[in-house]
Design a protein around this motif. Sequence first.
Motif, mmCIF file in Angstrom:
data_model
loop_
_atom_site.group_PDB
_atom_site.id
_atom_site.type_symbol
_atom_site.label_atom_id
_atom_site.label_comp_id
_atom_site.label_asym_id
_atom_site.label_seq_id
_atom_site.Cartn_x
_atom_site.Cartn_y
_atom_site.Cartn_z
ATOM 1 N N VAL A 164 1.142 -17.325 -1.949
ATOM 2 C CA VAL A 164 1.436 -15.885 -1.937
ATOM 3 C C VAL A 164 0.109 -15.142 -1.976
ATOM 4 N N MET A 165 -0.001 -14.117 -1.125
ATOM 5 C CA MET A 165 -1.197 -13.280 -1.104
ATOM 6 C C MET A 165 -0.718 -11.835 -1.190
ATOM 7 N N VAL A 166 -1.323 -11.043 -2.056
ATOM 8 C CA VAL A 166 -0.924 -9.645 -2.193
ATOM 9 C C VAL A 166 -2.101 -8.760 -1.791
ATOM 10 N N VAL A 167 -1.883 -7.909 -0.784
ATOM 11 C CA VAL A 167 -2.909 -6.935 -0.411
ATOM 12 C C VAL A 167 -2.452 -5.597 -0.976
ATOM 13 N N GLY A 168 -3.146 -5.168 -2.026
ATOM 14 C CA GLY A 168 -2.770 -3.931 -2.698
ATOM 15 C C GLY A 168 -3.964 -3.007 -2.795
ATOM 16 N N ASN A 169 -3.862 -2.032 -3.667
ATOM 17 C CA ASN A 169 -5.008 -1.144 -3.849
ATOM 18 C C ASN A 169 -5.297 -0.989 -5.320
ATOM 19 N N GLY A 175 0.757 -1.254 0.000
ATOM 20 C CA GLY A 175 0.000 0.000 0.000
ATOM 21 C C GLY A 175 0.781 1.295 0.000
ATOM 22 N N GLY A 176 2.073 1.299 0.384
ATOM 23 C CA GLY A 176 2.781 2.570 0.593
ATOM 24 C C GLY A 176 3.029 3.366 -0.676
ATOM 25 N N VAL A 177 3.167 4.697 -0.513
ATOM 26 C CA VAL A 177 3.500 5.530 -1.688
ATOM 27 C C VAL A 177 4.953 5.989 -1.678
ATOM 28 N N GLY A 178 5.678 5.782 -0.570
ATOM 29 C CA GLY A 178 7.092 6.164 -0.545
ATOM 30 C C GLY A 178 7.313 7.651 -0.715
ATOM 31 N N SER A 179 6.568 8.462 0.055
ATOM 32 C CA SER A 179 6.635 9.916 -0.149
ATOM 33 C C SER A 179 8.029 10.487 0.093
ATOM 34 N N ARG A 180 8.847 9.835 0.935
ATOM 35 C CA ARG A 180 10.200 10.359 1.182
ATOM 36 C C ARG A 180 11.156 10.070 0.028
ATOM 37 N N LEU A 181 10.694 9.289 -0.962
ATOM 38 C CA LEU A 181 11.537 9.033 -2.130
ATOM 39 C C LEU A 181 11.017 9.755 -3.379
ATOM 40 N N TRP A 182 10.165 10.782 -3.182
ATOM 41 C CA TRP A 182 9.800 11.626 -4.310
ATOM 42 C C TRP A 182 11.066 12.364 -4.765
ATOM 43 N N PRO A 183 11.311 12.590 -6.048
ATOM 44 C CA PRO A 183 10.433 12.385 -7.200
ATOM 45 C C PRO A 183 10.580 11.025 -7.880
ATOM 46 N N LEU A 184 11.448 10.137 -7.377
ATOM 47 C CA LEU A 184 11.529 8.803 -7.979
ATOM 48 C C LEU A 184 10.217 8.067 -7.780
ATOM 49 N N SER A 232 -15.678 -0.190 2.773
ATOM 50 C CA SER A 232 -14.290 0.048 3.201
ATOM 51 C C SER A 232 -14.161 1.361 3.960
ATOM 52 N N LEU A 233 -14.907 2.363 3.534
ATOM 53 C CA LEU A 233 -14.798 3.679 4.179
ATOM 54 C C LEU A 233 -15.270 3.652 5.628
ATOM 55 N N SER A 234 -16.042 2.628 5.996
ATOM 56 C CA SER A 234 -16.512 2.542 7.390
ATOM 57 C C SER A 234 -15.458 1.923 8.314
ATOM 58 N N ILE A 235 -14.341 1.429 7.737
ATOM 59 C CA ILE A 235 -13.307 0.777 8.557
ATOM 60 C C ILE A 235 -12.382 1.849 9.147
ATOM 61 N N PRO A 236 -12.164 1.844 10.471
ATOM 62 C CA PRO A 236 -11.218 2.810 11.042
ATOM 63 C C PRO A 236 -9.821 2.597 10.449
ATOM 64 N N SER A 237 -9.158 3.698 10.110
ATOM 65 C CA SER A 237 -7.826 3.608 9.508
ATOM 66 C C SER A 237 -6.776 3.649 10.605
ATOM 67 N N ILE A 238 -6.426 2.469 11.141
ATOM 68 C CA ILE A 238 -5.392 2.437 12.182
ATOM 69 C C ILE A 238 -4.369 1.346 11.888
ATOM 70 N N SER A 239 -3.168 1.550 12.416
ATOM 71 C CA SER A 239 -2.084 0.606 12.131
ATOM 72 C C SER A 239 -2.236 -0.639 12.994
ATOM 73 N N VAL A 240 -1.620 -1.707 12.534
ATOM 74 C CA VAL A 240 -1.650 -2.963 13.295
ATOM 75 C C VAL A 240 -0.911 -2.784 14.623
ATOM 76 N N GLU A 264 -7.815 -3.383 -2.262
ATOM 77 C CA GLU A 264 -8.520 -2.392 -1.452
ATOM 78 C C GLU A 264 -8.977 -1.244 -2.344
ATOM 79 N N SER A 265 -10.198 -0.787 -2.125
ATOM 80 C CA SER A 265 -10.712 0.330 -2.928
ATOM 81 C C SER A 265 -10.227 1.672 -2.372
ATOM 82 N N THR A 266 -9.790 1.653 -1.109
ATOM 83 C CA THR A 266 -9.259 2.862 -0.479
ATOM 84 C C THR A 266 -8.341 2.409 0.648
ATOM 85 N N PRO A 267 -7.199 3.084 0.864
ATOM 86 C CA PRO A 267 -6.283 2.606 1.905
ATOM 87 C C PRO A 267 -6.883 2.770 3.301
#
Length: 335
Positions: free
Chosen positions: A56-61, A14-23, A229-237, A84-87
């Motif tokens: 192998v299972m891939v959880v992506g968006n 799921g990550g976007v790697g914002s600290r590695l922009w602009p790559l 999906s939008l009803s799921i609280p967005s919290i880390s494991v 996932e339709s939304t992270p």
Amino acid sequence: MENKISVTHVILTGGVGSRLWPLSRKSQPKQYLDIFDGKSLFEMTVDRNRDIADKVMVVGNIDNCHLSKKVLEKSNTSYIDIIESTPRNTAAAIAFAAFASEPDDILIVTPSDHIIGKMDRYEEAIQEAVDKAAQGSIVTFGIVPTKPETGYGYIERNGDNVLSFREKPNQVSARDFIAKGNFLWNSGMFCFKASVFLEELQVYAPVVYETSKRAWDNNSNGNLDLALSLSIPSISVDYAIMERSKKIKVVASHFDWSDLGSFESVYDYLITIGHPVDENGNMVIGTTNYTAFIGVKDTIFVYTPTANLILKKEFSQDVKSVYNELERRNPGLLE
């Protein structure tokens, strides 16, 4: 004869790697960039666990599932695809993987964008974790630190018992952690039985459990409905379970590990594979054009066709602020 334990490798993409922009861009996040030994981090993650796991299972968006598919088809790997339709952060992402599994399946959950070396030690750590998971523990992997790193969270431990999880420290605290000797880097990798994870989620984060289950029960070929999906609280494991469950164990691991979360860690890794730097420690990433550095040292020049970044290596964590600024002013440059 006892049944063989079934092990599933769950890859979180799921990550976007914002600290590695602009790559790293939203359309091509860092885990799919081919700048690491000619393979992407995602491909290396799949390869590394090929012999360890049965499935192998891939959880992506919705934005990146086609990128994962391309890599897995290239290597002819069959996999279970959860889209996932939304992270909704890692608690829900891992819950979907557990709902998609048999109760006794052991899941090894890894991010898709880490670099790992010393494979014999990695395999030892995985085996130790699988054994503990089979006994009903939720296992996290802590990396024995090599330096007082401020870019990682830490796990304080006594043997394989976790005393506390600590946020990314400042330099003083990081040195203090290393001096104490019982702190490990938090790798963000886990291992557990699917049923144990879901039982603990139900106890400690019941709303995440209920809303994730509802979304999963209504999935269509692994695709999750947006409204549910939008009803799921967005919290880390970490918040949902790791910091609260009484079943947590840690495996202190001696393999080489980096989350490549910043240009400093990318720089350090590229040096180990022979990427050129000049005599003042300056590095070019993204172009073979001749580039001269004058009067600067430990500087990284990152080239892309639509945006360039020039930074002193030690300010790598600040790239995120550029990313956040662009999100407000020029979001097109993040695509």
